[in-house]
Motif scaffolding. Structure first.
Motif, PDB file in Angstrom:
ATOM      1  N   UNK A 282       0.848  -1.188   0.000  1.00 36.53           N
ATOM      2  CA  UNK A 282       0.000   0.000   0.000  1.00 36.53           C
ATOM      3  C   UNK A 282       0.879   1.231   0.000  1.00 36.53           C
ATOM      4  N   UNK A 283       0.683   2.111  -0.971  1.00 27.18           N
ATOM      5  CA  UNK A 283       1.537   3.290  -1.075  1.00 27.18           C
ATOM      6  C   UNK A 283       0.688   4.493  -1.463  1.00 27.18           C
ATOM      7  N   UNK A 284       0.674   5.550  -0.655  1.00 23.21           N
ATOM      8  CA  UNK A 284      -0.107   6.731  -1.026  1.00 23.21           C
ATOM      9  C   UNK A 284       0.446   7.357  -2.299  1.00 23.21           C
ATOM     10  N   UNK A 285      -0.407   7.886  -3.170  1.00 21.45           N
ATOM     11  CA  UNK A 285       0.048   8.455  -4.444  1.00 21.45           C
ATOM     12  C   UNK A 285       0.624   9.856  -4.269  1.00 21.45           C
ATOM     13  N   UNK A 286       1.775   9.930  -3.605  1.00 22.87           N
ATOM     14  CA  UNK A 286       2.366  11.229  -3.278  1.00 22.87           C
ATOM     15  C   UNK A 286       3.045  11.872  -4.483  1.00 22.87           C
TER      16      UNK A 286
END
Length: 382
Positions: A282-286
């Protein structure tokens, strides 16, 4: 002798033995010639010669003078000024090569200089101008420098690769550069899905122990699930003397269902993952790279014959839904991951693992290695 004695230089400001993408690249290069590597750490197995540089040296101009020049936009004066770049230039000396491969934008200026007119192939990996644009200092100082590097050197490259079509489209639209896609897929592994126990689902995650990778969300998600779920983490330490790993240990606390393991070698990783049931990420779309991610771990999970649960992103969504590999969480929060995992049952996981077994035959390095082999081979003298 491979490649009839043709000489290839591979530049990578990474610990190559821990860099799965560069290791796969080297396997192809070694088929085509004698490979000299420049990077951190020990000599990779596929290299004929290795020129080691000190891993403590930054590969960006992070000295006081370098930062001042970045702020003044004097990019012409800092292209070769980063401590690791200067060290690499020194150890290469007056060697000559038939082709040079530069990994990532920060290596292009040096690659172009030491090539002495030989063709240079740039593997950009991802979208270089905004690699870490979620960090203010990067956005203000490094992004303009990376953009300059791309505008100046990409047109000088004999060929350019990147990790997926979406990021390739960014290079075409914003910089007018055509790219070839070489995904982060590993080699095909002849494995079978492991049995899923009736009493629980074994989750696993592998990758770098780097702040911003959202590993906290995975830990918090599992802490919100019942005892039928466990999570094993195989994390490569970052360059912070273990501080982030210590933070994760504190977050895990005494939860015996969540286990932190030392990293395993790239060639042992898939076999280790095969013992589990679901690969989670899970990786925030920064940044654009996060939003358009297609990381090596999804291919590792498929070769390990795991079901997968990822947060939504266009490239990974396409693989997961197209091959029915698992479930896409609505966003990158711990709550979304928890709720998505809670809705899984053992029979679904078994079906997803069978689908991964089928997909493993096509989602591997075979196709990508052919692209790289042809592209570099075309640049070598015949």
């Amino acid at each position: 002798m491979a490649g009839g004695g043709k000489k290839i230089l591979c530049l990578s400001f990474s610990d190559i033995n821990r860099d799965a993408r560069v290791l796969r690249q080297l396997e192809v290069l070694a088929e085509l010639g004698e490979v000299t590597t420049v990077g951190f750490g020990d000599r990779p197995a596929a290299a004929t010669e290795h020129l080691e540089i000190d891993a403590d040296l930054p590969s960006l101009p992070q000295t006081p003078a370098g930062v001042a020049l970045l702020a003044l936009r004097r990019f012409d004066r800092v292209e070769l000024a980063a401590p690791a770049v200067r060290a690499a230039r020194s150890v290469i000396g007056d060697r000559r090569f038939d082709v040079v491969v530069a990994n990532e934008a920060r290596a292009m200026a040096l690659a172009y200089e030491v090539a002495h007119g030989a063709p240079v192939v740039a593997d950009m990996h991802e979208w270089a101008p905004e690699e870490r644009s979620h960090i203010r200092s990067w956005r203000l100082l490094v992004k303009p420098f990376m953009t300059h590097q791309c505008r100046r050197y990409l047109p000088k490259m004999a060929a350019v690769t990147t990790v997926n079509d979406s990021i390739g489209e960014l290079y075409r639209e914003q910089l007018g550069v055509d790219t070839h896609t070489v995904r982060n897929a590993g080699p095909f592994r002849d494995l079978a899905p492991s049995e899923v126990p009736d009493e629980g689902i074994r989750l696993v995650h592998s990758g770098g122990a780097v702040p911003g990778r959202n590993i906290e969300a995975l830990i918090e998600a599992v802490r919100g699930l019942d005892e039928t779920y466990s999570l094993d983490l195989y994390l490569v330490p970052g360059r912070d003397n273990g501080r982030y790993l210590d933070q994760l240990r504190g977050l895990i606390g005494g939860d015996e269902r969540i286990r932190l393991h030392p990293p395993v070698a790239p060639d042992e990783l898939v076999g280790t993952l095969n013992r589990y049931d679901v690969g989670v990420f899970s990786h925030p779309p920064l940044t654009p790279n996060h939003r358009l991610m297609l990381p090596n771990k999804i291919f590792d999970f498929v070769q390990a014959r795991l079901a997968v649960v990822f947060n939504s992103a266009p490239e990974t969504d396409r693989l997961i839904t197209g091959h029915e590999l698992g479930v896409v969480a609505g966003d990158s929060s711990a709550e979304a991951m928890r709720d998505t995992l809670a809705a899984l049952d053992v029979d679904q996981v078994r079906a997803f693992k069978r689908n991964a077994d089928t997909a493993a035959k096509v989602l591997n390095f075979g196709e990508d290695s052919a692209v790289l082999r042809t592209m570099v081979g075309d640049q070598l003298p015949h």
